[in-house]
Design a protein around this motif. Structure first.
Motif, PDB file in Angstrom:
ATOM      1  N   ALA A  90      53.451  33.432  39.309  1.00  0.00           N
ATOM      2  CA  ALA A  90      52.861  34.053  38.125  1.00  0.00           C
ATOM      3  C   ALA A  90      53.760  33.824  36.918  1.00  0.00           C
ATOM      4  CB  ALA A  90      52.638  35.544  38.352  1.00  0.00           C
ATOM      5  N   GLY A  91      53.143  33.885  35.748  1.00  0.00           N
ATOM      6  CA  GLY A  91      53.862  33.640  34.507  1.00  0.00           C
ATOM      7  C   GLY A  91      53.174  32.525  33.736  1.00  0.00           C
ATOM      8  N   SER A  92      53.387  32.517  32.448  1.00  0.00           N
ATOM      9  CA  SER A  92      52.726  31.524  31.595  1.00  0.00           C
ATOM     10  C   SER A  92      53.034  30.109  32.057  1.00  0.00           C
ATOM     11  CB  SER A  92      53.203  31.714  30.151  1.00  0.00           C
ATOM     12  OG  SER A  92      52.552  30.806  29.295  1.00  0.00           O
ATOM     13  N   GLU A 124      49.537  28.606  35.976  1.00  0.00           N
ATOM     14  CA  GLU A 124      48.139  28.298  36.306  1.00  0.00           C
ATOM     15  C   GLU A 124      47.857  26.803  36.309  1.00  0.00           C
ATOM     16  OE1 GLU A 124      48.402  28.457  31.858  1.00  0.00           O
ATOM     17  OE2 GLU A 124      49.225  29.619  33.526  1.00  0.00           O
ATOM     18  N   ALA A 125      48.727  26.011  35.678  1.00  0.00           N
ATOM     19  CA  ALA A 125      48.504  24.561  35.576  1.00  0.00           C
ATOM     20  C   ALA A 125      49.416  23.756  36.493  1.00  0.00           C
ATOM     21  CB  ALA A 125      48.717  24.115  34.120  1.00  0.00           C
ATOM     22  N   LEU A 126      50.044  24.431  37.473  1.00  0.00           N
ATOM     23  CA  LEU A 126      51.055  23.769  38.295  1.00  0.00           C
ATOM     24  C   LEU A 126      50.506  22.986  39.483  1.00  0.00           C
ATOM     25  CD1 LEU A 126      54.074  26.247  38.658  1.00  0.00           C
ATOM     26  CD2 LEU A 126      54.026  24.039  37.503  1.00  0.00           C
ATOM     27  N   ALA A 127      49.216  23.104  39.766  1.00  0.00           N
ATOM     28  CA  ALA A 127      48.685  22.510  40.998  1.00  0.00           C
ATOM     29  C   ALA A 127      49.029  21.030  41.165  1.00  0.00           C
ATOM     30  CB  ALA A 127      47.177  22.728  41.071  1.00  0.00           C
ATOM     31  N   LEU A 137      50.343  27.154  51.474  1.00  0.00           N
ATOM     32  CA  LEU A 137      49.303  27.816  50.688  1.00  0.00           C
ATOM     33  C   LEU A 137      49.915  28.408  49.420  1.00  0.00           C
ATOM     34  CD1 LEU A 137      47.458  29.732  53.576  1.00  0.00           C
ATOM     35  CD2 LEU A 137      46.877  27.499  52.593  1.00  0.00           C
ATOM     36  N   PHE A 138      49.306  28.094  48.269  1.00  0.00           N
ATOM     37  CA  PHE A 138      49.813  28.533  46.979  1.00  0.00           C
ATOM     38  C   PHE A 138      48.714  29.257  46.204  1.00  0.00           C
ATOM     39  CE2 PHE A 138      52.345  24.934  48.240  1.00  0.00           C
ATOM     40  CZ  PHE A 138      53.631  25.253  47.845  1.00  0.00           C
ATOM     41  N   VAL A 139      49.112  30.287  45.445  1.00  0.00           N
ATOM     42  CA  VAL A 139      48.229  30.968  44.509  1.00  0.00           C
ATOM     43  C   VAL A 139      48.905  30.911  43.147  1.00  0.00           C
ATOM     44  CG1 VAL A 139      47.119  33.129  43.847  1.00  0.00           C
ATOM     45  CG2 VAL A 139      47.314  32.518  46.269  1.00  0.00           C
ATOM     46  N   LEU A 140      48.190  30.399  42.136  1.00  0.00           N
ATOM     47  CA  LEU A 140      48.745  30.221  40.793  1.00  0.00           C
ATOM     48  C   LEU A 140      48.046  31.184  39.844  1.00  0.00           C
ATOM     49  CD1 LEU A 140      48.793  26.302  40.838  1.00  0.00           C
ATOM     50  CD2 LEU A 140      50.577  27.899  41.591  1.00  0.00           C
ATOM     51  N   LEU A 141      48.711  32.284  39.520  1.00  0.00           N
ATOM     52  CA  LEU A 141      48.075  33.347  38.755  1.00  0.00           C
ATOM     53  C   LEU A 141      48.098  33.123  37.247  1.00  0.00           C
ATOM     54  CD1 LEU A 141      49.277  36.630  40.531  1.00  0.00           C
ATOM     55  CD2 LEU A 141      47.123  35.399  40.823  1.00  0.00           C
ATOM     56  N   GLY A 142      49.056  32.339  36.761  1.00  0.00           N
ATOM     57  CA  GLY A 142      49.228  32.245  35.316  1.00  0.00           C
ATOM     58  C   GLY A 142      49.785  33.549  34.769  1.00  0.00           C
ATOM     59  N   VAL A 185      50.057  37.268  33.768  1.00  0.00           N
ATOM     60  CA  VAL A 185      49.469  38.483  34.313  1.00  0.00           C
ATOM     61  C   VAL A 185      49.552  39.595  33.270  1.00  0.00           C
ATOM     62  CG1 VAL A 185      49.833  37.959  36.739  1.00  0.00           C
ATOM     63  CG2 VAL A 185      51.681  39.024  35.444  1.00  0.00           C
ATOM     64  N   ALA A 186      48.588  40.501  33.303  1.00  0.00           N
ATOM     65  CA  ALA A 186      48.541  41.579  32.314  1.00  0.00           C
ATOM     66  C   ALA A 186      49.734  42.510  32.453  1.00  0.00           C
ATOM     67  CB  ALA A 186      47.236  42.352  32.468  1.00  0.00           C
ATOM     68  N   SER A 187      50.184  42.717  33.684  1.00  0.00           N
ATOM     69  CA  SER A 187      51.319  43.586  33.952  1.00  0.00           C
ATOM     70  C   SER A 187      52.151  42.967  35.070  1.00  0.00           C
ATOM     71  CB  SER A 187      50.841  44.974  34.375  1.00  0.00           C
ATOM     72  OG  SER A 187      51.892  45.715  34.961  1.00  0.00           O
ATOM     73  N   PRO A 188      53.479  43.069  35.017  1.00  0.00           N
ATOM     74  CA  PRO A 188      54.299  42.573  36.130  1.00  0.00           C
ATOM     75  C   PRO A 188      53.893  43.165  37.474  1.00  0.00           C
ATOM     76  CG  PRO A 188      55.700  43.084  34.257  1.00  0.00           C
ATOM     77  CD  PRO A 188      54.326  43.586  33.910  1.00  0.00           C
ATOM     78  N   SER A 189      53.391  44.406  37.453  1.00  0.00           N
ATOM     79  CA  SER A 189      52.968  45.047  38.700  1.00  0.00           C
ATOM     80  C   SER A 189      51.856  44.273  39.391  1.00  0.00           C
ATOM     81  CB  SER A 189      52.500  46.486  38.429  1.00  0.00           C
ATOM     82  OG  SER A 189      53.563  47.293  37.978  1.00  0.00           O
ATOM     83  N   ASP A 190      51.082  43.508  38.614  1.00  0.00           N
ATOM     84  CA  ASP A 190      49.994  42.721  39.195  1.00  0.00           C
ATOM     85  C   ASP A 190      50.525  41.683  40.175  1.00  0.00           C
ATOM     86  OD1 ASP A 190      48.282  44.163  37.622  1.00  0.00           O
ATOM     87  OD2 ASP A 190      48.039  42.604  36.095  1.00  0.00           O
ATOM     88  N   LEU A 191      51.768  41.264  39.989  1.00  0.00           N
ATOM     89  CA  LEU A 191      52.394  40.323  40.920  1.00  0.00           C
ATOM     90  C   LEU A 191      53.145  41.069  42.014  1.00  0.00           C
ATOM     91  CD1 LEU A 191      55.357  38.730  41.593  1.00  0.00           C
ATOM     92  CD2 LEU A 191      53.172  37.554  41.921  1.00  0.00           C
ATOM     93  N   TYR A 192      53.997  42.017  41.625  1.00  0.00           N
ATOM     94  CA  TYR A 192      54.846  42.673  42.620  1.00  0.00           C
ATOM     95  C   TYR A 192      54.039  43.416  43.669  1.00  0.00           C
ATOM     96  CZ  TYR A 192      58.226  41.785  38.890  1.00  0.00           C
ATOM     97  OH  TYR A 192      58.987  41.191  37.906  1.00  0.00           O
ATOM     98  N   ASN A 193      52.918  44.011  43.275  1.00  0.00           N
ATOM     99  CA  ASN A 193      52.140  44.821  44.213  1.00  0.00           C
ATOM    100  C   ASN A 193      51.341  43.997  45.223  1.00  0.00           C
ATOM    101  OD1 ASN A 193      52.886  47.439  43.531  1.00  0.00           O
ATOM    102  ND2 ASN A 193      51.399  47.575  41.864  1.00  0.00           N
TER     103      ASN A 193
END
Length: 352
Positions: free
Chosen positions: A216-218, A221-224, A235-240, A242-250
């Motif tokens: 996650a982070g600016s 999302e374009a790292l694929a 397996l990778f998930v690219l969030l780009g 996030v509105a809040s850091p908690s969206d990643l940590y949780n």
């Protein structure tokens, strides 16, 4: 007591610099009357139709300091180069403190050259410009570093009075239990010296079919395409962003900060505050706060093998043991809330 606060960052943004400057300024306001605040928008060279240069930030800061009618008892600078401004203030009898969230210059240059073929910051690359850039720190009455590594780096540069005050974290309101699926997370920038390539390499070595690496982070999302050039498996998930850091940590079970060099790494403390065990490279200053084998692990820089080994070790733990490690990380993080860190800044400012 009249004070000055100066930084080339934008105070209060969600970046590491924005967060730290906000809390430094609050601490300064708690013990003095802040007569002048200079931040990026007020001293950026483009505002004066001049080319971008760290040295011109200093020039335009000095211009505003000189036109002020105030006498400053203390002045605090955050990062950047403000040698001319520091010299002027010292001549006027002002006591000066300076925060240096230093990266290892040699490691940073080497990593950029290795991965991008060039290093874009000439004032750091060129020895003569670097001496000018760093002179303000040597002139300061005290230099604050957020980690022992940063302090050691600037002691070697000739800074005579160093003190370590780590960055802090805000305790999150929303902390979720570790998820049922074991996923590993990273949040932050993607510069070469952030070491993300070594985390990606570690993940493809592990090649789990039931776990994901969440980035996650600016820009993530374009790292694929880049990931598939270096990582055929995993397996990778690219969030780009996030509105809040908690969206990643949780949504992750473990947080990894693989930096080759970084003055601190606020994300490490944030993840710990969310009850996540952490894997942190020796290059990140926040490794100071990791109790190896208790709240997470500290690994060598540039070592996907070491990262993979520790991820595998954590994945193999019974869920209750992983959760207990996360709870220990959370308890450790509570010792470094921004409220506590601001008090340490304030004590330093009043001691000048």
């Amino acid at each position: 007591m009249i004070s000055l606060y100066c930084t080339a960052d934008t105070i209060g943004t969600e970046t590491g610099g924005g967060i730290v400057t906000k809390n430094e300024l609050e601490a300064l306001k708690s013990v003095s009357e802040v007569g002048l605040v200079l931040e990026r928008d007020s001293i950026i060279p483009s505002r004066f139709q001049q080319p971008d240069s760290p040295f011109l930030f200093d020039y335009f800061a000095l211009e505003q300091i000189c036109t002020s009618t105030l006498h400053f008892d203390i002045a605090h600078f955050y990062s950047g180069t403000f040698t001319l401004s520091v010299k002027h203030l010292k001549e006027k009898g002002t006591k000066v403190s300076y925060m240096v969230p230093a990266h290892d210059r040699e490691d940073s240059i080497a990593e950029f050259l290795k991965l991008r073929g060039s290093y874009p910051y000439v004032h750091i690359r060129d020895d003569n410009l670097w001496r000018i850039f760093s002179e303000g720190y040597r002139l300061a009455d005290v230099v604050i570093a957020p980690s022992t590594k940063s302090a050691e780096l600037f002691k070697s540069e000739g800074c005579r009075n160093m003190i370590v005050i780590p960055h802090g974290t805000n305790l999150p309101k929303d902390v979720k239990p570790l998820p049922d699926r074991f996923d590993v997370g990273y949040l932050g920038a993607l510069g070469p010296d952030k070491g993300v390539i070594y985390l990606v390499q570690a993940w493809t070595m592990l090649n789990y079919s039931d776990s994901r690496l969440i980035l996650a982070g600016s820009g993530t999302e374009a790292l694929a395409p880049e990931i598939r050039n270096i990582a055929a498996e995993g397996l990778f998930v690219l969030l780009g962003r996030v509105a809040s850091p908690s969206d990643l940590y949780n949504v992750c079970s473990v947080y990894c900060q693989p930096s080759v060099t970084e003055g601190f790494g606020i994300e490490v403390l944030e993840a710990m505050a969310h009850g996540r065990p952490v894997i942190v490279s020796e290059g990140a200053g926040a490794s100071d706060l990791v109790d190896d084998g208790v709240t997470g692990f500290v690994v060598p820089i540039r070592s996907p093998e070491a990262i993979a080994e520790r991820i595998n070790q954590l994945k193999a733990l019974p869920s209750y043991e992983l959760a207990e490690m996360g709870q220990k990380a959370m308890r450790k993080a509570r010792n470094f809330t921004w409220g506590r860190i601001r008090k340490r800044y304030a004590r330093l400012f009043t001691s000048l």
